[in-house]
Design an enzyme around this catalytic site. Sequence first.
Site, PDB file in Angstrom:
ATOM      1  CG  HIS A   1      -1.851  -1.121   1.359  1.00  0.00           C
ATOM      2  ND1 HIS A   1      -2.890  -1.353   0.493  1.00  0.00           N
ATOM      3  CD2 HIS A   1      -1.924  -2.117   2.292  1.00  0.00           C
ATOM      4  CE1 HIS A   1      -3.562  -2.435   0.863  1.00  0.00           C
ATOM      5  NE2 HIS A   1      -3.001  -2.910   1.948  1.00  0.00           N
TER       6      HIS A   1
HETATM    7  O1  RIB Z   1      -5.275   0.392   4.044  1.00  0.00           O
HETATM    8  C1  RIB Z   1      -3.872   0.395   4.023  1.00  0.00           C
HETATM    9  C2  RIB Z   1      -3.335   1.488   4.870  1.00  0.00           C
HETATM   10  O2  RIB Z   1      -3.715   1.273   6.225  1.00  0.00           O
HETATM   11  C3  RIB Z   1      -1.793   1.528   4.881  1.00  0.00           C
HETATM   12  O3  RIB Z   1      -1.363   2.846   5.034  1.00  0.00           O
HETATM   13  C4  RIB Z   1      -1.434   0.721   6.096  1.00  0.00           C
HETATM   14  O4  RIB Z   1      -0.204   1.145   6.684  1.00  0.00           O
HETATM   15  C5  RIB Z   1      -2.558   1.055   7.028  1.00  0.00           C
HETATM   16  O5  RIB Z   1      -2.229   2.267   7.657  1.00  0.00           O
END
Ligand code: RIB
Length: 314
Positions: free
Chosen positions: A243
Amino acid sequence: MPGLPLILDCDPGVDDAVALLLALAAPEALDVLAITTVAGNVGGGLTSRNACLIRELAGRPEVPVFAGQDRPLVREPVIADHFHGPGGLGDLPAAAPARGPETTPAVDYMIRALRERPAGEVTLALTGPMTNLAEAIRRAPDIVPRIRQVVAMGGARREGGNITASAEYNIHADPHAADIVVRAGLDLVLLGLDVTHQVTATEARRERISRLASPQARAVSQLLAFSARTEARLGTGGAPPLHDPCVVLWLLAPEIFDLRPCHLAIETGSALTLGHTAVEFRTGERHPANARWGVSADSDAAFARIVALLERYG
Ligand code: RIB
Ligand code: CA
């Protein structure tokens, strides 16, 4: 030629840690002015500690860390330690950093830095709940036109939610902050699950990283192995999405991603869909475009760039 002046706001967090190591590996491209941290995946004390640990691991102890807001603007905190481990960095050895965060709170630093640097120079990369930026905008609306661009990981449209059926974690964790940010009139790029679910740490890719020998690459390998086990146990069972690294990859190689202009609105009133990102591509007078939304990513190109960045550590 110095790199793009950048404030990286994060909630380390396993994938935030990978994103930080990537960002700190390319000083000629990204001039990381500071790391600001926010409560999110784990509590604020841990996210700031973890950012200090990662900057040391990256060999960049000179990059200041500023601890930010320790709770969302309105809603009750919701952490994600089930995905990041109780300390927030998976099963990396818990340690005390040689130097902790600065005494200045992150929001004060953000406002000061944006007022002192030339207007339109500083980019903000957000990989956690948007609490710090929203609070800075609330306290000092004059900073908005001084921000060059905001690139954030958050939201979901095609993919549905990952923390509830209809919301992605970063937006769900502080929907009121996200609402302030999307209404502020910023140059906003949002890389949500629609693209991050296309950039996954498959077994073959994890194996490729495991062949790199530097302490930084070994830490990434360990973090991704932790995520793969967690994803198998709690998630979709597939390869863990990268992500937060997508934010750094967009800054370094935007051609990896396809974006579409959209009108973006955040659900802040419904308990059932709190933090839902309503992404409307049919922009116009009724729905003016206020963001660009990531719709696809070239995952092979993304991974090749990740390996190239990690190889810079030796
Ligand atoms: O949904 C993914 C996000 O949520 C990323 O930033 C992960 O680190 C969590 O914070
Ligand atoms: Ca994060």
